[in-house]
Design a protein around this motif. Structure first.
Motif, PDB file in Angstrom:
ATOM      1  N   PRO A   1       0.828  -1.209   0.000  1.00  0.00           N
ATOM      2  CA  PRO A   1       0.000   0.000   0.000  1.00  0.00           C
ATOM      3  C   PRO A   1       0.865   1.264   0.000  1.00  0.00           C
ATOM      4  O   PRO A   1       2.030   1.229   0.418  1.00  0.00           O
ATOM      5  N   PRO A   2       0.313   2.388  -0.452  1.00  0.00           N
ATOM      6  CA  PRO A   2       1.080   3.638  -0.482  1.00  0.00           C
ATOM      7  C   PRO A   2       1.454   4.161   0.904  1.00  0.00           C
ATOM      8  O   PRO A   2       2.471   4.817   1.068  1.00  0.00           O
ATOM      9  N   GLU A   3       0.615   3.826   1.902  1.00  0.00           N
ATOM     10  CA  GLU A   3       0.924   4.275   3.274  1.00  0.00           C
ATOM     11  C   GLU A   3       1.550   3.116   4.053  1.00  0.00           C
ATOM     12  O   GLU A   3       1.058   1.990   4.006  1.00  0.00           O
ATOM     13  N   PHE A   4       2.619   3.416   4.763  1.00  0.00           N
ATOM     14  CA  PHE A   4       3.186   2.411   5.664  1.00  0.00           C
ATOM     15  C   PHE A   4       2.197   2.161   6.794  1.00  0.00           C
ATOM     16  O   PHE A   4       1.432   3.045   7.171  1.00  0.00           O
ATOM     17  N   SER A   5       2.221   0.945   7.326  1.00  0.00           N
ATOM     18  CA  SER A   5       1.281   0.590   8.391  1.00  0.00           C
ATOM     19  C   SER A   5       1.578   1.386   9.662  1.00  0.00           C
ATOM     20  O   SER A   5       2.722   1.446  10.120  1.00  0.00           O
ATOM     21  N   ALA A   6       0.531   2.012  10.215  1.00  0.00           N
ATOM     22  CA  ALA A   6       0.692   2.755  11.471  1.00  0.00           C
ATOM     23  C   ALA A   6       0.792   1.784  12.650  1.00  0.00           C
ATOM     24  O   ALA A   6       1.468   2.052  13.637  1.00  0.00           O
ATOM     25  N   CYS A   7       0.129   0.639  12.526  1.00  0.00           N
ATOM     26  CA  CYS A   7       0.208  -0.397  13.566  1.00  0.00           C
ATOM     27  C   CYS A   7       1.361  -1.341  13.235  1.00  0.00           C
ATOM     28  O   CYS A   7       1.580  -1.662  12.066  1.00  0.00           O
ATOM     29  N   PRO A   8       2.099  -1.794  14.243  1.00  0.00           N
ATOM     30  CA  PRO A   8       3.175  -2.745  13.972  1.00  0.00           C
ATOM     31  C   PRO A   8       2.651  -4.021  13.311  1.00  0.00           C
ATOM     32  O   PRO A   8       1.609  -4.546  13.705  1.00  0.00           O
ATOM     33  N   LEU A   9       3.353  -4.476  12.280  1.00  0.00           N
ATOM     34  CA  LEU A   9       3.012  -5.735  11.605  1.00  0.00           C
ATOM     35  C   LEU A   9       3.895  -6.816  12.224  1.00  0.00           C
ATOM     36  O   LEU A   9       5.081  -6.903  11.919  1.00  0.00           O
ATOM     37  N   ASN A  10       3.310  -7.623  13.098  1.00  0.00           N
ATOM     38  CA  ASN A  10       4.120  -8.559  13.888  1.00  0.00           C
ATOM     39  C   ASN A  10       4.085 -10.007  13.408  1.00  0.00           C
ATOM     40  O   ASN A  10       4.892 -10.817  13.844  1.00  0.00           O
ATOM     41  N   THR A  11       3.139 -10.323  12.522  1.00  0.00           N
ATOM     42  CA  THR A  11       3.027 -11.708  12.053  1.00  0.00           C
ATOM     43  C   THR A  11       2.861 -11.725  10.525  1.00  0.00           C
ATOM     44  O   THR A  11       2.535 -10.695   9.924  1.00  0.00           O
ATOM     45  N   ASP A  12       3.052 -12.888   9.932  1.00  0.00           N
ATOM     46  CA  ASP A  12       2.821 -13.019   8.489  1.00  0.00           C
ATOM     47  C   ASP A  12       1.370 -12.692   8.145  1.00  0.00           C
ATOM     48  O   ASP A  12       1.084 -12.123   7.082  1.00  0.00           O
ATOM     49  N   GLU A  13       0.457 -13.037   9.051  1.00  0.00           N
ATOM     50  CA  GLU A  13      -0.960 -12.732   8.816  1.00  0.00           C
ATOM     51  C   GLU A  13      -1.179 -11.220   8.774  1.00  0.00           C
ATOM     52  O   GLU A  13      -1.897 -10.707   7.906  1.00  0.00           O
ATOM     53  N   ASP A  14      -0.537 -10.492   9.703  1.00  0.00           N
ATOM     54  CA  ASP A  14      -0.619  -9.022   9.692  1.00  0.00           C
ATOM     55  C   ASP A  14      -0.131  -8.465   8.355  1.00  0.00           C
ATOM     56  O   ASP A  14      -0.755  -7.578   7.759  1.00  0.00           O
ATOM     57  N   VAL A  15       0.996  -8.995   7.906  1.00  0.00           N
ATOM     58  CA  VAL A  15       1.605  -8.510   6.657  1.00  0.00           C
ATOM     59  C   VAL A  15       0.675  -8.777   5.479  1.00  0.00           C
ATOM     60  O   VAL A  15       0.422  -7.898   4.647  1.00  0.00           O
ATOM     61  N   ASN A  16       0.141 -10.003   5.407  1.00  0.00           N
ATOM     62  CA  ASN A  16      -0.730 -10.360   4.280  1.00  0.00           C
ATOM     63  C   ASN A  16      -2.040  -9.575   4.276  1.00  0.00           C
ATOM     64  O   ASN A  16      -2.599  -9.303   3.211  1.00  0.00           O
ATOM     65  N   ASN A  17      -2.508  -9.196   5.458  1.00  0.00           N
ATOM     66  CA  ASN A  17      -3.712  -8.354   5.528  1.00  0.00           C
ATOM     67  C   ASN A  17      -3.420  -6.922   5.077  1.00  0.00           C
ATOM     68  O   ASN A  17      -4.307  -6.224   4.598  1.00  0.00           O
ATOM     69  N   TRP A  18      -2.173  -6.505   5.231  1.00  0.00           N
ATOM     70  CA  TRP A  18      -1.752  -5.146   4.844  1.00  0.00           C
ATOM     71  C   TRP A  18      -1.485  -5.054   3.340  1.00  0.00           C
ATOM     72  O   TRP A  18      -1.857  -4.085   2.679  1.00  0.00           O
ATOM     73  N   LEU A  19      -0.861  -6.091   2.779  1.00  0.00           N
ATOM     74  CA  LEU A  19      -0.536  -6.102   1.354  1.00  0.00           C
ATOM     75  C   LEU A  19      -1.796  -6.185   0.497  1.00  0.00           C
ATOM     76  O   LEU A  19      -2.827  -6.677   0.944  1.00  0.00           O
ATOM     77  N   LYS A  20      -1.697  -5.708  -0.737  1.00  0.00           N
ATOM     78  CA  LYS A  20      -2.804  -5.829  -1.691  1.00  0.00           C
ATOM     79  C   LYS A  20      -2.427  -6.885  -2.734  1.00  0.00           C
ATOM     80  O   LYS A  20      -1.386  -6.773  -3.384  1.00  0.00           O
ATOM     81  N   PHE A  21      -3.271  -7.895  -2.877  1.00  0.00           N
ATOM     82  CA  PHE A  21      -2.999  -9.005  -3.796  1.00  0.00           C
ATOM     83  C   PHE A  21      -3.846  -8.887  -5.060  1.00  0.00           C
ATOM     84  O   PHE A  21      -4.999  -8.470  -5.018  1.00  0.00           O
ATOM     85  N   PHE A  22      -3.237  -9.280  -6.173  1.00  0.00           N
ATOM     86  CA  PHE A  22      -3.900  -9.222  -7.476  1.00  0.00           C
ATOM     87  C   PHE A  22      -3.615 -10.504  -8.251  1.00  0.00           C
ATOM     88  O   PHE A  22      -2.606 -11.168  -8.007  1.00  0.00           O
ATOM     89  N   GLU A  23      -4.492 -10.803  -9.209  1.00  0.00           N
ATOM     90  CA  GLU A  23      -4.177 -11.813 -10.204  1.00  0.00           C
ATOM     91  C   GLU A  23      -3.854 -11.055 -11.490  1.00  0.00           C
ATOM     92  O   GLU A  23      -4.666 -10.267 -11.967  1.00  0.00           O
ATOM     93  N   MET A  24      -2.645 -11.267 -11.989  1.00  0.00           N
ATOM     94  CA  MET A  24      -2.196 -10.530 -13.168  1.00  0.00           C
ATOM     95  C   MET A  24      -1.922 -11.496 -14.311  1.00  0.00           C
ATOM     96  O   MET A  24      -1.581 -12.649 -14.091  1.00  0.00           O
ATOM     97  N   LYS A  25      -2.054 -10.977 -15.532  1.00  0.00           N
ATOM     98  CA  LYS A  25      -1.984 -11.869 -16.690  1.00  0.00           C
ATOM     99  C   LYS A  25      -0.646 -11.784 -17.418  1.00  0.00           C
ATOM    100  O   LYS A  25       0.033 -10.762 -17.396  1.00  0.00           O
ATOM    101  N   ALA A  26      -0.292 -12.892 -18.063  1.00  0.00           N
ATOM    102  CA  ALA A  26       0.912 -12.962 -18.877  1.00  0.00           C
ATOM    103  C   ALA A  26       0.742 -12.061 -20.115  1.00  0.00           C
ATOM    104  O   ALA A  26      -0.383 -11.727 -20.470  1.00  0.00           O
ATOM    105  N   PRO A  27       1.861 -11.673 -20.755  1.00  0.00           N
ATOM    106  CA  PRO A  27       3.248 -11.950 -20.347  1.00  0.00           C
ATOM    107  C   PRO A  27       3.731 -11.004 -19.239  1.00  0.00           C
ATOM    108  O   PRO A  27       3.463  -9.811 -19.272  1.00  0.00           O
ATOM    109  N   LEU A  28       4.436 -11.610 -18.269  1.00  0.00           N
ATOM    110  CA  LEU A  28       5.054 -10.854 -17.172  1.00  0.00           C
ATOM    111  C   LEU A  28       6.551 -11.128 -17.214  1.00  0.00           C
ATOM    112  O   LEU A  28       6.978 -12.278 -17.306  1.00  0.00           O
ATOM    113  N   ILE A  29       7.355 -10.069 -17.154  1.00  0.00           N
ATOM    114  CA  ILE A  29       8.819 -10.202 -17.207  1.00  0.00           C
ATOM    115  C   ILE A  29       9.339 -10.048 -15.787  1.00  0.00           C
ATOM    116  O   ILE A  29       9.102  -9.019 -15.139  1.00  0.00           O
ATOM    117  N   CYS A  30      10.008 -11.083 -15.296  1.00  0.00           N
ATOM    118  CA  CYS A  30      10.348 -11.175 -13.866  1.00  0.00           C
ATOM    119  C   CYS A  30      11.859 -11.140 -13.633  1.00  0.00           C
ATOM    120  O   CYS A  30      12.628 -11.658 -14.445  1.00  0.00           O
TER     121      CYS A  30
END
Length: 316
Positions: free
Chosen positions: A221-250
């Protein structure tokens, strides 16, 4: 002055690596072919990189780290790719990889897809990087060329980088189609190396294309988390997930095993020419997915500004 630590990787021959990787990939993909080829000209489509290849004094840099992002972001942690090139004893290096933008430059947090020919005594830097951020208008992905708005080569918090002289040469070509196992493409490569080479760490970097299918990608997200992210679950709730289509250059950076430097052992960012990009997790279309990659084993590892206080949260 950021501390720089140095380590020499075990460097197998390309032929040996090709055999090892093919065997491992066949356990996770319906079809896998690994061979030694001449590196394609990466200045051409679909890459459009500022250097022709990934050969010549190959090395990996792990700069900063996730502990500078979470639990609370340390925004003062800002780095420069031209300085990193000097720190890894390769001024003018061609650098690929995955990192975070400098929030001091952009004013926000976002994913950086670094693709930079760093400056040398003879030439200025050529920044071909991309930025993937959350679009303020529709909360989708906004992918932009870094140089369309900025003139520097800065990044923030963390980056995993593969650097070389950017020369043509022999590389490992990897083709893998139809995923049958649970591992993503990069994890399969890394775990194959770890299983085979064990206590001898092997580093590898380069580029690959997801030619067909779709992939799970995150953007911070554009804003850093104001609350401490202490677990992987916290991090995954903070991140934004998408399904993106090929071709993707990695751009993957892989270390088979951490030799004690608190490394992120795999990290891959991607871009596209259709406006999508970010941090690669996994393809979401295992039956139809097609991967094509070009890799080179690294000779040296440089650990720059390793966090004193560390944790293992948010490393995938």
């Amino acid at each position: 002055m950021a501390k720089v630590e140095r380590f020499a990787f075990h460097v197998p021959s390309l032929e040996e690596l090709a055999g090892v990787l093919q065997k491992g990939l066949k356990e996770n993909f319906a079809d896998a072919q690994v061979s030694v080829v001449d590196c394609p000209d990466l200045t051409k489509e679909p890459f459009n990189f500022p250097a022709k290849g990934i050969c010549g004094k190959p090395r990996i840099a792990d700069v900063g780290g996730v502990p500078y992002l979470i639990p609370i972001a340390q925004k003062e942690k800002v780095y420069d790719l031209n300085k990193v090139a000097k720190d890894i004893e390769l001024p003018g290096a061609f650098v690929l990889g995955a990192g975070a933008v400098s929030s001091k430059v952009l004013g926000i947090n976002a994913e950086l897809i670094p693709i930079v020919q760093t400056k040398s005594e003879k030439k200025p830097a050529v920044n071909g990087s991309y930025v993937a951020q959350i679009n303020p208008a529709d909360k989708g992905c906004l992918l932009e060329k870094y140089s369309s708005k900025y003139t520097d080569c800065e990044f923030g918090l963390l980056a995993n980088l593969y650097a070389s002289e950017g020369q043509p040469g022999k590389v490992i070509e990897v083709k893998a189609n139809g995923r049958t196992g649970e591992l993503n493409f990069v994890s399969c490569l890394r775990q194959t190396l770890e299983k085979h080479y064990g206590e001898k760490p092997v580093g590898m970097g380069g580029t690959f294309i997801i030619q067909k299918g779709k992939a799970k990608i995150h953007i911070m997200p554009p804003e850093f988390s104001a609350c401490p992210l202490n677990t992987d679950e916290d991090v995954n709730n903070w991140l934004k997930f998408f399904e993106m289509k090929a071709p993707l250059i990695c751009q993957p950076v892989i270390v088979s095993r951490d030799p004690g430097f608190d490394l992120r052992v795999e990290h891959t960012h991607c871009f596209s020419h259709h406006g999508e990009g970010g941090h690669y997790h996994q393809d979401t279309s295992p039956d139809s997915v097609q991967y094509l990659g070009y890799f080179q084993p690294a000779e040296l590892l440089f650990r720059i500004d390793r966090p004193q206080e560390t944790h293992l949260v948010g490393r995938d």
